[in-house]
Design an enzyme around this catalytic site. Structure first.
Site, mmCIF file in Angstrom:
data_model
loop_
_atom_site.group_PDB
_atom_site.id
_atom_site.type_symbol
_atom_site.label_atom_id
_atom_site.label_comp_id
_atom_site.label_asym_id
_atom_site.label_seq_id
_atom_site.Cartn_x
_atom_site.Cartn_y
_atom_site.Cartn_z
ATOM 1 N N LYS A 176 -20.789 22.815 -56.267
ATOM 2 C CA LYS A 176 -20.637 23.437 -57.587
ATOM 3 C C LYS A 176 -20.040 22.376 -58.494
ATOM 4 C CE LYS A 176 -18.248 25.122 -60.359
ATOM 5 N NZ LYS A 176 -18.073 24.579 -61.735
ATOM 6 N N GLU A 251 -8.209 17.044 -53.660
ATOM 7 C CA GLU A 251 -7.877 15.805 -54.369
ATOM 8 C C GLU A 251 -7.489 16.231 -55.768
ATOM 9 O OE1 GLU A 251 -7.441 13.105 -56.374
ATOM 10 O OE2 GLU A 251 -9.487 12.313 -56.338
ATOM 11 N N CYS A 285 -7.965 10.529 -62.297
ATOM 12 C CA CYS A 285 -6.844 11.131 -61.576
ATOM 13 C C CYS A 285 -5.785 10.086 -61.236
ATOM 14 C CB CYS A 285 -7.337 11.850 -60.322
ATOM 15 S SG CYS A 285 -8.385 10.852 -59.285
ATOM 16 N N GLU A 384 0.258 15.768 -66.346
ATOM 17 C CA GLU A 384 -0.998 15.020 -66.344
ATOM 18 C C GLU A 384 -1.760 15.395 -67.614
ATOM 19 O OE1 GLU A 384 -4.198 16.144 -63.578
ATOM 20 O OE2 GLU A 384 -4.417 14.016 -63.147
HETATM 21 P P1 NDP Z 1 -10.355 22.327 -63.044
HETATM 22 O O1 NDP Z 1 -9.485 22.123 -61.891
HETATM 23 O O2 NDP Z 1 -10.312 23.645 -63.722
HETATM 24 O O3 NDP Z 1 -11.881 22.033 -62.674
HETATM 25 C C1 NDP Z 1 -12.335 21.294 -61.566
HETATM 26 C C2 NDP Z 1 -13.488 22.039 -60.890
HETATM 27 O O4 NDP Z 1 -13.024 23.298 -60.424
HETATM 28 C C3 NDP Z 1 -14.634 22.361 -61.833
HETATM 29 O O5 NDP Z 1 -15.861 22.324 -61.152
HETATM 30 C C4 NDP Z 1 -14.319 23.776 -62.240
HETATM 31 O O6 NDP Z 1 -15.442 24.451 -62.736
HETATM 32 C C5 NDP Z 1 -13.829 24.336 -60.932
HETATM 33 N N1 NDP Z 1 -13.035 25.556 -61.045
HETATM 34 C C6 NDP Z 1 -12.282 25.988 -62.086
HETATM 35 N N2 NDP Z 1 -11.710 27.187 -61.794
HETATM 36 C C7 NDP Z 1 -12.119 27.522 -60.540
HETATM 37 C C8 NDP Z 1 -11.878 28.642 -59.688
HETATM 38 N N3 NDP Z 1 -11.124 29.677 -60.074
HETATM 39 N N4 NDP Z 1 -12.457 28.652 -58.474
HETATM 40 C C9 NDP Z 1 -13.230 27.645 -58.057
HETATM 41 N N5 NDP Z 1 -13.516 26.558 -58.836
HETATM 42 C C10 NDP Z 1 -12.951 26.496 -60.059
HETATM 43 O O7 NDP Z 1 -10.076 21.234 -64.085
HETATM 44 P P2 NDP Z 1 -10.529 21.219 -65.619
HETATM 45 O O8 NDP Z 1 -11.924 20.780 -65.698
HETATM 46 O O9 NDP Z 1 -10.216 22.498 -66.312
HETATM 47 O O10 NDP Z 1 -9.555 20.120 -66.156
HETATM 48 C C11 NDP Z 1 -8.211 20.498 -66.401
HETATM 49 C C12 NDP Z 1 -7.270 19.432 -65.954
HETATM 50 O O11 NDP Z 1 -7.413 19.187 -64.558
HETATM 51 C C13 NDP Z 1 -7.487 18.085 -66.575
HETATM 52 O O12 NDP Z 1 -6.954 18.011 -67.842
HETATM 53 C C14 NDP Z 1 -6.798 17.219 -65.573
HETATM 54 O O13 NDP Z 1 -5.426 17.255 -65.806
HETATM 55 C C15 NDP Z 1 -7.117 17.859 -64.263
HETATM 56 N N6 NDP Z 1 -8.283 17.253 -63.567
HETATM 57 C C16 NDP Z 1 -8.053 16.414 -62.529
HETATM 58 C C17 NDP Z 1 -9.108 15.803 -61.913
HETATM 59 C C18 NDP Z 1 -8.916 14.858 -60.783
HETATM 60 O O14 NDP Z 1 -9.780 14.031 -60.532
HETATM 61 N N7 NDP Z 1 -7.845 14.942 -60.049
HETATM 62 C C19 NDP Z 1 -10.474 15.996 -62.352
HETATM 63 C C20 NDP Z 1 -10.620 16.933 -63.421
HETATM 64 C C21 NDP Z 1 -9.544 17.525 -63.999
HETATM 65 P P3 NDP Z 1 -15.737 24.418 -64.319
HETATM 66 O O15 NDP Z 1 -15.498 23.054 -64.818
HETATM 67 O O16 NDP Z 1 -17.143 24.774 -64.385
HETATM 68 O O17 NDP Z 1 -14.806 25.426 -64.898
#
Ligand code: NDP
Length: 496
Positions: A176, A251, A285, A384
Site C-alpha cells: 500500500k 522504520e 527520515c 520531526e
Molecule cells: P504516515 O505515517 O501517516 O504515512 C506513511 C504511510 O502510512 C502512508 O502510506 C500512509 O498512507 C499510511 N497510513 C496512514 N495512516 C494509516 C493507518 N491508520 N493504517 C495504515 N496505514 C496508514 O505519514 P504522513 O505521510 O502523514 O507524514 C507525516 C509525517 O510522518 C511526516 O511529516 C514525517 O514526520 C513522518 N514520515 C516519516 C517517514 C520516514 O521515512 N520515517 C516517511 C514519511 C513520513 P497515506 O499516505 O495514503 O495516508
C-alpha cells in the site's frame, strides 16, 4: 492514464469506483489519478498473494528467485528515463535525484539476487550441540504474505527496500503506497510482472492510509507488516497488529543530530551539514535537522552555512541544475510552515529562509531555513518536521554535545564531523542511533543495516538484515541413537 490496482499481475479497477488525484507538487495541479482501494480490494490482493505463496512460490529455490530479481533489475535499467520522470512529477524531487533512486533500486534487486542464491549455498545451518544424541539444524523459511506500507518521500526506494528482500526470501507481498505518490509503485509493479514474477507474488493496492492501509494491517491473512512512516502511525499499526500477533517491522521518524567540532575544515563541513538538512527538501527520515556546533567556530560556520543555503538552486524538479524542489503536498507545506511559525514565536533567530522562495507563487516550495538560538524545549528542536528546516545549538565540550544529541526520544541516525579520528569514533559510539556517519552525512550503504533504536522503530532493512526480516528460522532436531528416551517405564505390551 487510467491506472488500476495491481492484483494477480493484472491492473483492475478499484471496487469503490472512487479515485485519488495525483497532484504535481511544483504546480499544485492534478495530472493523473489512482483508485481509492478499500477493504474488499485488500482482501482480493491478500487472497492472490496467499494463493501464489501456497501454490509454489514458497518452495522455489533461491536460484529461481535470483533469476527473476536480475530480470527486474534489467527491466528497471531499460525503463530508467520513464521511472525517473514519473517519480519527479509525482513527488517533486529534482530529476537528478530520481535518477539516483532508480539506479539504486536496480542495484538493490541485483544485490538481493546474490543474497537469494546465498540462501541455497548456505542450506540448513548446523547448531553446535554438546553430546552425540541429537543433531539440530536451522532451516530458513519465508514468513509468508507480507503487508507493506510505504511513505511518499522515496517512493521507489521504499517499495524496493521491502519488495526486493521479500521476493528473495520467498515471501509474497501486498504493498500500500502513500496516496500522495502511488504512480511509480504501479509502474514498477508492471516492470516486475514483465520480468517474469509469477502472478500474485506482488500486489499493489493504492488508497488512503486509514482505509486501504488499515484494512491491510487488520487482515487475518497477513503474516507480517513492514511499515515506514511516522512514529504516530507506527504505534497505531503495532497496536492493531498485536491483536493477532502479526510480526512487525517499523522504520519510523528521527530528529537526527549532526555534531561539528572545532577542528573541521569549514567549507566541506558546511556542505555536509547543508546536505543532511536540505537534500530531498529535508523530507528524509535520517535528515540531520539538529546542528550542534562548537562554540568557537559557530559564528564563522553559520555565516558560511547561510551563504550555502541561500545559493541552493530551487525550482521544479525538471528544471536543469535544480537542487531543491517543492515539498510533496499542500499538507506537508502547511505542516512545515506551522513549525517555522512556532520557531519564530518561541524566540529562535531566523538566519535565512522561513518562507516561500521569491518568484514561486504556486507549488509547495519552502526556502532552506535555518534557526539559531534554539532552546531545548522548542518544537523546532524536539519534533520531526520533515522539511528543509535546520535548528542550531552551540556546545562547549564533547560531553555536552553527546548529551544534547542523545536528548531525544528518537534514535535513527547521528553524524559527527571532526578531523580527530579517535574522537569521531568515540562520539559515534556514544550516540544512541541505529546509523552513524563520521565525516560524511546521509550516505545510504545498501549492504549495511538501516533502522533505528528508541522511538525510531524496530527491525532493520537493507543488506542481509533486510532479507532476514522476511525469514523465520525453523529448528529441525533429529534423535540419533534410535529407540525411545527411556524416561518412562514402558510396560510390556499385553499379549495378543
Ligand atoms: P504516515 O505515517 O501517516 O504515512 C506513511 C504511510 O502510512 C502512508 O502510506 C500512509 O498512507 C499510511 N497510513 C496512514 N495512516 C494509516 C493507518 N491508520 N493504517 C495504515 N496505514 C496508514 O505519514 P504522513 O505521510 O502523514 O507524514 C507525516 C509525517 O510522518 C511526516 O511529516 C514525517 O514526520 C513522518 N514520515 C516519516 C517517514 C520516514 O521515512 N520515517 C516517511 C514519511 C513520513 P497515506 O499516505 O495514503 O495516508
Amino acid at each position: 492514464m487510467d491506472r488500476g490496482l495491481f492484483i494477480g499481475s493484472a491492473f483492475i479497477a478499484g471496487r469503490s469506483g472512487k479515485r485519488i488525484q495525483c497532484i504535481d507538487p511544483a504546480t499544485g495541479e492534478p495530472f493523473d489519478s489512482v483508485p481509492a482501494g478499500n477493504a474488499a480490494d485488500v482482501d482480493a490482493a491478500v487472497s492472490a498473494a496467499r494463493k501464489a505463496f501456497d501454490s509454489g512460490w514458497k518452495r522455489t529455490s533461491g536460484a529461481e528467485r535470483a533469476k527473476v530479481l536480475r530480470e527486474i533489475s534489467k527491466g528497471i535499467n531499460a525503463n530508467r528515463d520513464g521511472l525517473a520522470a514519473l517519480e519527479t512529477r509525482d513527488n517533486g524531487k529534482p530529476l537528478a535525484e530520481s535518477y539516483i533512486d532508480v539506479d539504486t533500486i536496480a542495484q538493490i534487486y541485483e544485490m538481493y539476487a546474490g543474497l537469494a542464491e546465498g540462501l541455497d549455498a548456505k542450506g540448513e545451518e548446523a547448531v553446535d550441540l554438546p553430546g552425540e544424541a541429537m543433531k539440530s539444524t536451522v532451516a530458513y523459511r519465508p514468513i509468508g504474505v507480507v503487508g507493506m506500507i510505504t511513505p511518499w518521500n522515496f517512493p521507489l526506494e521504499q517499495f524496493t527496500w521491502k519488495v526486493a528482500p521479500a521476493i528473495a526470501a520467498g515471501c509474497c507481498a501486498v504493498v500500500k503506497p502513500s496516496e500522495f505518490t502511488s504512480l511509480s509503485s504501479l509502474e514498477l509493479a508492471r516492470i516486475i510482472a514483465d520480468a517474469g514474477l509469477p502472478a500474485g507474488v506482488l500486489n499493489v493496492v493504492t488508497g488512503t492510509g486509514p482505509e486501504a492501509g488499515e484494512a491491510l494491517v487488520r487482515h487475518p491473512g497477513i503474516d507480517k507488516i513492514s511499515f515506514t512512516g511516522s512514529t504516530a502511525t507506527g504505534k497505531h499499526i503495532m497496536r492493531i497488529a498485536a491483536e493477532d500477533l502479526k510480526r512487525v517491522s517499523l522504520e519510523l521518524g528521527g530528529k537526527n543530530p549532526v555534531i561539528v567540532f572545532d577542528d573541521v575544515d569549514i567549507d566541506p563541513a558546511v556542505e555536509w551539514v547543508a546536505f543532511g538538512a536540505f537534500v530531498n527538501q529535508g523530507q528524509v527520515c535520517t535528515a540531520t535537522s539538529r546542528l550542534l556546533i562548537h562554540d568557537t567556530i559557530a559564528d564563522r560556520f553559520l555565516k558560511r552555512l547561510t551563504e550555502v543555503a541561500e545559493a541552493i538552486r530551487i525550482g521544479s524538479g525538471n528544471a536543469e541544475g535544480v537542487k531543491m524542489g517543492p515539498l510533496v503536498s499542500q499538507a506537508q507545506y502547511d505542516k512545515v510552515m506551522s513549525y517555522i511559525e512556532a520557531g519564530r514565536k518561541a524566540g529562535a533567530t531566523l538566519l535565512t529562509g522561513g518562507a516561500r522562495p521569491a518568484g514561486f507563487d504556486k507549488g509547495y516550495f519552502v526556502a532552506p531555513t535555518i534557526f539559531s538560538d534554539v532552546a531545548d524545549d522548542m518544537t523546532i528542536w524536539t519534533d520531526e518536521i520533515f522539511g528543509p528546516v535546520l535548528s542550531v545549538m552551540r556546545f562547549k565540550d564533547e560531553a555536552e554535545a553527546i548529551r544534547r544529541a542523545n536528548d531525544t526520544p528518537y534514535g535513527l541516525a547521528a553524524t559527527v564531523l571532526s578531523k580527530d579520528e579517535a574522537r569521531a569514533e568515540r562520539v559515534a559510539d556514544a550516540l544512541d542511533a541505529g546509523i552513524t556517519w563520521q565525516n560524511c552525512n546521509n550516505m545510504v550503504v545498501i549492504q549495511a543495516p538501516w533502522g533505528g533504536v528508541k522511538k525510531s522503530g524496530m527491525g532493520r532493512e537493507l543488506g542481509r538484515w533486510g532479507l532476514e526480516s522476511f525469514l523465520e528460522p525453523k529448528q529441525k532436531t533429529r534423535w540419533l541413537p534410535g529407540g525411545g528416551l527411556g524416561w518412562y517405564e514402558v510396560p510390556a505390551a499385553a499379549g495378543g
